[in-house]
Design an enzyme around this catalytic site. Structure first.
Site, PDB file in Angstrom:
ATOM      1  N   SER A 242       9.091  -5.610   1.835  1.00  0.00           N
ATOM      2  CA  SER A 242      10.372  -4.905   1.907  1.00  0.00           C
ATOM      3  C   SER A 242      10.173  -3.655   2.746  1.00  0.00           C
ATOM      4  O   SER A 242       9.040  -3.191   2.927  1.00  0.00           O
ATOM      5  CB  SER A 242      10.820  -4.522   0.485  1.00  0.00           C
ATOM      6  OG  SER A 242      11.850  -3.557   0.518  1.00  0.00           O
TER       7      SER A 242
ATOM      8  N   TYR B 138       9.282  -0.329  -7.950  1.00  0.00           N
ATOM      9  CA  TYR B 138       9.404  -1.368  -6.922  1.00  0.00           C
ATOM     10  C   TYR B 138       8.701  -0.931  -5.632  1.00  0.00           C
ATOM     11  O   TYR B 138       7.934  -1.702  -5.035  1.00  0.00           O
ATOM     12  CB  TYR B 138      10.878  -1.631  -6.663  1.00  0.00           C
ATOM     13  CG  TYR B 138      11.163  -2.671  -5.605  1.00  0.00           C
ATOM     14  CD1 TYR B 138      10.943  -4.018  -5.859  1.00  0.00           C
ATOM     15  CD2 TYR B 138      11.677  -2.301  -4.367  1.00  0.00           C
ATOM     16  CE1 TYR B 138      11.224  -4.978  -4.896  1.00  0.00           C
ATOM     17  CE2 TYR B 138      11.964  -3.251  -3.397  1.00  0.00           C
ATOM     18  CZ  TYR B 138      11.733  -4.588  -3.664  1.00  0.00           C
ATOM     19  OH  TYR B 138      12.005  -5.527  -2.702  1.00  0.00           O
TER      20      TYR B 138
END
Length: 275
Positions: A138, A151
């Protein structure tokens, strides 16, 4: 006929990647933790006439017994040509208020789960001296965001692991790739919206500001199908792949800012946007 194993296929990127790989000719082992969620995948497969190329297999990347069952299954395959480590989720919340257990759970899936599946598949790729491993990272693996520290940390760890893994596997003809999506129409941002916060949390205003910005920008979020098609392109391309494939609106600009601007300048830009 090449075989691909894709984790986290019950929704989002994993579901679409499985379909796109099948369309390019791969036999796809589409894994998911809960087989009750396979209906959407199978409907998409039927619509694309690739049902015969999709095999749904139960896999919980956080459970060793499930990993062992995957190993046994893989031994029945002629080859394993592609592994897409996609299974994951986003734990929302602010650093002070998240429990250590919530951080551990995030890493169990997003980081240690990747390692467990990769170690299960690697012996087969190494012996056949070919294969590709695509790790779904990501922009959060390159850039920190408030409200997503668990995250972000798991994706930063995945990036470092993938760099080392790529260097170790090059001599065996196995390629390692990172795909780094930006903001797409998936459920990741709901992890901030739905986070449970203590009464009178000092971070309530920050959360509201983050959600206001996300809501204002949601119309510009990308189509997840673009990410799936990128994964299929990387899988099918015979040339040597890059390590990183950033994709999405503004992602390359954010990476350039991180690489070239002093952190204090980046800090001012981000915090000004959240006022």
């Amino acid at each position: 006929m090449k075989t691909a194993i894709v984790t986290g296929c019950s929704s989002g990127f994993g579901e679409l990647i499985a379909i796109e790989l099948a369309k390019t000719g791969y036999n796809v082992i589409a894994t998911m933790r809960n087989l009750k969620k396979q209906d959407t995948l199978l409907k998409l497969a039927a619509a694309e006439s690739v049902t015969d190329k999709i095999t749904v297999f139960p896999l919980d990347v956080t459970q060793q017994q499930s990993i062992e069952e995957l190993k046994i299954f893989v031994e029945s395959l002629v080859s394993v040509d592609l592994l897409v480590n996609n299974a994951g989720y986003a734990q929302g919340g602010f650093c002070e208020e998240l429990s250590v257990e919530e951080y551990r759970n995030q890493f169990e899936t997003n980081f240690f789960g990747v390692i467990a599946v990769t170690q299960a598949i690697l012996p087969f790729m190494r012996k056949q001296r070919s294969g590709k491993i695509i790790n779904m990272s990501s922009i959060s693996g390159r850039f920190g965001f408030p409200g997503l520290s668990a995250y972000v940390a798991s994706k930063h760890a995945l990036e470092g692991y993938s760099e080392s893994l790529r260097l170790e596997l090059k001599p065996f003809g196995v390629e390692v790739v990172l795909i780094e999506p930006g903001s797409y129409r998936t459920n990741i941002w709901k992890s901030i919206e739905n986070v449970s916060m203590p009464n009178e949390s000092p971070y309530e205003l920050l959360k509201d500001s983050i959600m206001k910005n996300l809501t204002a920008e949601q119309d510009s979020y990308g189509d997840p199908l673009d990410v799936a098609r990128l994964a299929a392109m990387i899988a099918s391309n015979e040339s040597q792949p890059n390590l990183r494939y950033p994709i999405g609106k503004g992602v390359r600009t954010m990476i350039q800012l991180k690489n070239y601007l002093p952190w204090k300048t980046i800090e001012r830009i981000v915090l000004k946007k959240l006022k």
